[in-house]
Design a protein around this motif. Sequence first.
Motif, PDB file in Angstrom:
ATOM      1  N   VAL A  32       0.834  -1.207   0.000  1.00 60.01           N
ATOM      2  CA  VAL A  32       0.000   0.000   0.000  1.00 60.01           C
ATOM      3  C   VAL A  32       0.869   1.258   0.000  1.00 60.01           C
ATOM      4  N   GLU A  33       2.052   1.183   0.586  1.00 61.71           N
ATOM      5  CA  GLU A  33       2.970   2.329   0.502  1.00 61.71           C
ATOM      6  C   GLU A  33       3.429   2.552  -0.935  1.00 61.71           C
ATOM      7  N   LEU A  34       3.737   1.465  -1.636  1.00 63.25           N
ATOM      8  CA  LEU A  34       4.082   1.599  -3.052  1.00 63.25           C
ATOM      9  C   LEU A  34       2.943   2.246  -3.831  1.00 63.25           C
ATOM     10  N   LEU A  35       1.731   1.794  -3.580  1.00 61.50           N
ATOM     11  CA  LEU A  35       0.580   2.378  -4.261  1.00 61.50           C
ATOM     12  C   LEU A  35       0.439   3.859  -3.956  1.00 61.50           C
ATOM     13  N   ARG A  36       0.601   4.214  -2.688  1.00 57.88           N
ATOM     14  CA  ARG A  36       0.482   5.630  -2.299  1.00 57.88           C
ATOM     15  C   ARG A  36       1.510   6.489  -3.027  1.00 57.88           C
ATOM     16  N   LEU A  37       2.739   6.027  -3.076  1.00 58.80           N
ATOM     17  CA  LEU A  37       3.807   6.801  -3.696  1.00 58.80           C
ATOM     18  C   LEU A  37       3.687   6.837  -5.212  1.00 58.80           C
ATOM     19  N   LEU A  38       3.411   5.679  -5.813  1.00 63.91           N
ATOM     20  CA  LEU A  38       3.364   5.615  -7.272  1.00 63.91           C
ATOM     21  C   LEU A  38       2.128   6.299  -7.837  1.00 63.91           C
ATOM     22  N   ALA A  39       1.031   6.348  -7.072  1.00 61.03           N
ATOM     23  CA  ALA A  39      -0.172   7.028  -7.548  1.00 61.03           C
ATOM     24  C   ALA A  39       0.071   8.513  -7.762  1.00 61.03           C
ATOM     25  N   ALA A  40       1.026   9.068  -7.021  1.00 61.86           N
ATOM     26  CA  ALA A  40       1.337  10.498  -7.146  1.00 61.86           C
ATOM     27  C   ALA A  40       2.602  10.751  -7.961  1.00 61.86           C
ATOM     28  N   HIS A  41       3.178   9.712  -8.518  1.00 67.77           N
ATOM     29  CA  HIS A  41       4.423   9.853  -9.283  1.00 67.77           C
ATOM     30  C   HIS A  41       4.101  10.307 -10.703  1.00 67.77           C
ATOM     31  N   PRO A  42       4.667  11.426 -11.159  1.00 69.24           N
ATOM     32  CA  PRO A  42       4.276  11.972 -12.458  1.00 69.24           C
ATOM     33  C   PRO A  42       4.722  11.153 -13.668  1.00 69.24           C
ATOM     34  N   GLU A  43       5.653  10.215 -13.471  1.00 71.20           N
ATOM     35  CA  GLU A  43       6.147   9.433 -14.597  1.00 71.20           C
ATOM     36  C   GLU A  43       5.811   7.951 -14.479  1.00 71.20           C
ATOM     37  N   ALA A  44       4.977   7.584 -13.516  1.00 70.04           N
ATOM     38  CA  ALA A  44       4.621   6.184 -13.315  1.00 70.04           C
ATOM     39  C   ALA A  44       3.155   5.943 -13.650  1.00 70.04           C
ATOM     40  N   GLU A  45       2.905   4.871 -14.354  1.00 75.11           N
ATOM     41  CA  GLU A  45       1.535   4.456 -14.675  1.00 75.11           C
ATOM     42  C   GLU A  45       1.292   3.094 -14.029  1.00 75.11           C
ATOM     43  N   LEU A  46       0.465   3.070 -13.001  1.00 77.74           N
ATOM     44  CA  LEU A  46       0.131   1.807 -12.355  1.00 77.74           C
ATOM     45  C   LEU A  46      -0.682   0.955 -13.326  1.00 77.74           C
ATOM     46  N   THR A  47      -0.111  -0.200 -13.678  1.00 82.01           N
ATOM     47  CA  THR A  47      -0.693  -1.038 -14.729  1.00 82.01           C
ATOM     48  C   THR A  47      -1.330  -2.299 -14.188  1.00 82.01           C
ATOM     49  N   ALA A  48      -0.741  -2.878 -13.154  1.00 80.89           N
ATOM     50  CA  ALA A  48      -1.264  -4.134 -12.619  1.00 80.89           C
ATOM     51  C   ALA A  48      -0.879  -4.268 -11.164  1.00 80.89           C
ATOM     52  N   ILE A  49      -1.771  -4.862 -10.388  1.00 81.79           N
ATOM     53  CA  ILE A  49      -1.466  -5.197  -8.996  1.00 81.79           C
ATOM     54  C   ILE A  49      -2.111  -6.541  -8.703  1.00 81.79           C
ATOM     55  N   THR A  50      -1.327  -7.458  -8.178  1.00 84.81           N
ATOM     56  CA  THR A  50      -1.821  -8.827  -8.064  1.00 84.81           C
ATOM     57  C   THR A  50      -2.178  -9.214  -6.639  1.00 84.81           C
ATOM     58  N   SER A  51      -3.175 -10.052  -6.546  1.00 86.34           N
ATOM     59  CA  SER A  51      -3.537 -10.750  -5.323  1.00 86.34           C
ATOM     60  C   SER A  51      -4.498 -11.859  -5.718  1.00 86.34           C
ATOM     61  N   ARG A  52      -4.077 -13.088  -5.540  1.00 86.97           N
ATOM     62  CA  ARG A  52      -4.937 -14.198  -5.925  1.00 86.97           C
ATOM     63  C   ARG A  52      -6.217 -14.219  -5.076  1.00 86.97           C
ATOM     64  N   LYS A  53      -6.066 -13.977  -3.784  1.00 84.71           N
ATOM     65  CA  LYS A  53      -7.215 -14.040  -2.880  1.00 84.71           C
ATOM     66  C   LYS A  53      -8.213 -12.928  -3.152  1.00 84.71           C
ATOM     67  N   GLU A  54      -7.700 -11.721  -3.513  1.00 81.30           N
ATOM     68  CA  GLU A  54      -8.585 -10.570  -3.681  1.00 81.30           C
ATOM     69  C   GLU A  54      -8.872 -10.278  -5.151  1.00 81.30           C
ATOM     70  N   ASP A  55      -8.713 -11.255  -6.010  1.00 78.33           N
ATOM     71  CA  ASP A  55      -8.938 -11.081  -7.451  1.00 78.33           C
ATOM     72  C   ASP A  55     -10.282 -10.411  -7.727  1.00 78.33           C
ATOM     73  N   GLY A  56     -10.228  -9.282  -8.432  1.00 79.80           N
ATOM     74  CA  GLY A  56     -11.434  -8.546  -8.794  1.00 79.80           C
ATOM     75  C   GLY A  56     -11.829  -7.446  -7.834  1.00 79.80           C
ATOM     76  N   MET A  57     -11.275  -7.439  -6.639  1.00 84.70           N
ATOM     77  CA  MET A  57     -11.628  -6.397  -5.665  1.00 84.70           C
ATOM     78  C   MET A  57     -10.937  -5.075  -6.027  1.00 84.70           C
ATOM     79  N   PRO A  58     -11.667  -3.967  -6.101  1.00 85.50           N
ATOM     80  CA  PRO A  58     -11.018  -2.673  -6.303  1.00 85.50           C
ATOM     81  C   PRO A  58     -10.041  -2.368  -5.164  1.00 85.50           C
TER      82      PRO A  58
END
Length: 347
Positions: free
Chosen positions: A15-41
């Motif tokens: 979640v720290e990676l998500l927080r930082l990368l969501a505000a990074h001007p040159e990063a595009e979050l493309t995929a995040i994996t979790s088998r257990k939470e598949d499909g959950m926003p």
Amino acid sequence: MIKVGIVGGTGYTGVELLRLLAAHPEAELTAITSRKEDGMPVADMFPSLRGHVSLAFSAPEKARLNECDVVFFATPHGVAMAQAPELLSAGVRIIDLAADFRLKDTATFEKWYGMPHSCPEILKEAVYGLPEINRDAIRNARVVGLPGCYPTSMQLGLAPLLAQGKALVNESTLIADCKSGVSGAGRKAEIGTLLAEASDNFKAYGVKGHRHLPETTQGLEAIAGRPIGLTFVPHLVPMIRGIHSTLYARILPESRDIDFQALYEDYYRNEGFVDVMPKGSHPETRSVRASNMLRIAVHRPENGDLLVILVVEDNLVKGAAGQGVQCMNIMFGLDEKLGLKQVPILP
């Protein structure tokens, strides 16, 4: 834009990676994996990311990680090395927040992590992701193994003393007395980190041996170019995040006239994420909370022959996710501070 994937995004470093990368001007979050939470926003699990991250978790086989430019592993030990060969063959660069690519000796890895190393050839080329020490190697790396949170504080705290070409302190009797908040144990159900167990309590652990000791020793010996001896005692303190390391080094007789405050200031003069504080300072963990800053204070009690080095960092940022983003910036030729200029939060 850098297409970024994250494997294992449901833990605290994820979640720290998500927080930082969501505000990074040159990063595009493309995929995040979790088998257990598949499909959950993602924002359903982490409401703090509502309006910032629109991705949903996906099972690894659906995530198309091989289309990313870089993949972060915020996973248990052993996951990154299992997936590394396929990703590298697709031209994807890897930044691992676990221990798979930290220790160069596979026997040492197997001893401390209880599993065989599945890709020793990739381990040979992996770069240890401590930017202040390995910046040039990180720049061209395909695989970066990030330091642990404790090792980051110990290595950066002692590096100026060991990098001078000759011994300034007794390098066989270095001591690291370190404290961490409970988030360092990860986001899992465990008796020792329950509120009723960890709150209003303070304890040492791993005194007979801790897996971060061989990693730190490996790094310090690489800095010094000679063997060193380190005693490392970690402690759990009742706070959520932060590390405070108190480091002790005995000054050699021929080094007693050295201005160690100036030595540290000169060594870190051009480092944007290491703050050598004024003489006599006492850095607090809250002064770095939620930031990628590490603060150091140098003390020499009564002008004697013992140096006391105080180091504070946020274990989830400079000790993990933030350092990973710092490495990503270096690997892709960006300003090292991009996406990492957050001011620490207080109180």
